[in-house]
Scaffold this motif. Structure first.
Motif, PDB file in Angstrom:
ATOM      1  N   ALA A   1       0.827  -1.204   0.000  1.00  0.00           N
ATOM      2  CA  ALA A   1       0.000   0.000   0.000  1.00  0.00           C
ATOM      3  C   ALA A   1       0.865   1.259   0.000  1.00  0.00           C
ATOM      4  O   ALA A   1       0.566   2.224  -0.714  1.00  0.00           O
ATOM      5  CB  ALA A   1      -0.929   0.001   1.208  1.00  0.00           C
ATOM      6  N   ASP A   2       1.932   1.264   0.785  1.00  0.00           N
ATOM      7  CA  ASP A   2       2.833   2.424   0.805  1.00  0.00           C
ATOM      8  C   ASP A   2       3.470   2.644  -0.559  1.00  0.00           C
ATOM      9  O   ASP A   2       3.557   3.779  -1.037  1.00  0.00           O
ATOM     10  CB  ASP A   2       3.926   2.251   1.863  1.00  0.00           C
ATOM     11  N   ARG A   3       3.905   1.571  -1.180  1.00  0.00           N
ATOM     12  CA  ARG A   3       4.503   1.690  -2.513  1.00  0.00           C
ATOM     13  C   ARG A   3       3.474   2.169  -3.531  1.00  0.00           C
ATOM     14  O   ARG A   3       3.791   2.961  -4.407  1.00  0.00           O
ATOM     15  CB  ARG A   3       5.090   0.352  -2.965  1.00  0.00           C
ATOM     16  N   GLY A   4       2.249   1.677  -3.414  1.00  0.00           N
ATOM     17  CA  GLY A   4       1.192   2.102  -4.335  1.00  0.00           C
ATOM     18  C   GLY A   4       0.862   3.575  -4.183  1.00  0.00           C
ATOM     19  O   GLY A   4       0.687   4.295  -5.174  1.00  0.00           O
ATOM     20  N   ARG A   5       0.771   4.043  -2.927  1.00  0.00           N
ATOM     21  CA  ARG A   5       0.508   5.462  -2.694  1.00  0.00           C
ATOM     22  C   ARG A   5       1.626   6.329  -3.242  1.00  0.00           C
ATOM     23  O   ARG A   5       1.379   7.365  -3.840  1.00  0.00           O
ATOM     24  CB  ARG A   5       0.326   5.718  -1.201  1.00  0.00           C
ATOM     25  N   ALA A   6       2.854   5.906  -3.046  1.00  0.00           N
ATOM     26  CA  ALA A   6       3.985   6.679  -3.560  1.00  0.00           C
ATOM     27  C   ALA A   6       3.952   6.729  -5.090  1.00  0.00           C
ATOM     28  O   ALA A   6       4.218   7.775  -5.689  1.00  0.00           O
ATOM     29  CB  ALA A   6       5.300   6.066  -3.083  1.00  0.00           C
TER      30      ALA A   6
END
Length: 175
Positions: free
Chosen positions: A123-128
């Motif tokens: 999720a963090d990678r997707g948001r970034a």
């Protein structure tokens, strides 16, 4: 950091070493026939499959692949689970049930912790990635000759000045 990297390297060998220890422990500590059946048909397959699944989940995390090191939460979880599995291999008569229950609970805790970390990392990678894509596709703002975005303007201390005009289109009085 070296401890986290050591655990990263230990995950797949543990899938073979821990079930082997349970088998050797049965023989060395003469646990009996029923324990042999338990080791052969329950413990060996479950520890092998559980360890492989956890190793794959841990290695699927982008942060783990980038650093080639597990998280500290993984270090604690795997230490507890592996320690209880090793203690189980001694087949203590009085504490076997408690150790087995603790080992199962520890495995479930490590499993859910690993899943949670995987989903959070993805999720963090997707948001970034969305933020980067949004900044790249946003049209340039008027008023900035270099085509800066609102976020870039805010970061670099640039200020947008909006002046009001009267109803007739006249400029307001200067202050």
């Amino acid at each position: 950091m070296w401890i986290r990297r050591a655990f990263f390297s230990w995950l797949f060998p543990a899938a073979l070493v821990l079930p082997l220890w349970l088998f050797v422990g049965w023989g060395v500590f003469q646990a009996g026939g029923w324990a042999f059946l338990w080791v052969l048909f329950v413990a060996l397959p479950s520890v092998l499959v559980g360890e492989v699944v956890l190793a794959l989940l841990v290695r699927a995390r982008p942060a783990v692949r980038a650093e080639r090191a597990v998280s500290w939460r993984d270090v604690v979880g795997f230490t507890v689970w592996h320690g209880l599995t090793i203690a189980l291999g001694f087949f203590p008569k009085d504490a076997f049930g408690w150790l087995l229950a603790g080992t199962i609970v520890a495995f479930l805790g490590v499993f859910w912790s690993t899943l949670w970390q995987l989903f959070r990392d993805i999720a963090d990678r997707g948001r970034a990635a969305l933020v980067i894509a949004e900044e790249q596709t946003r049209p340039p703002m008027s008023g900035f000759g270099d085509g800066a975005t609102h976020e870039q303007a805010r970061r670099h201390g640039q200020v947008i000045v909006i002046t009001e005009t009267g109803r007739t289109g006249e400029d307001p009085e200067p202050r």
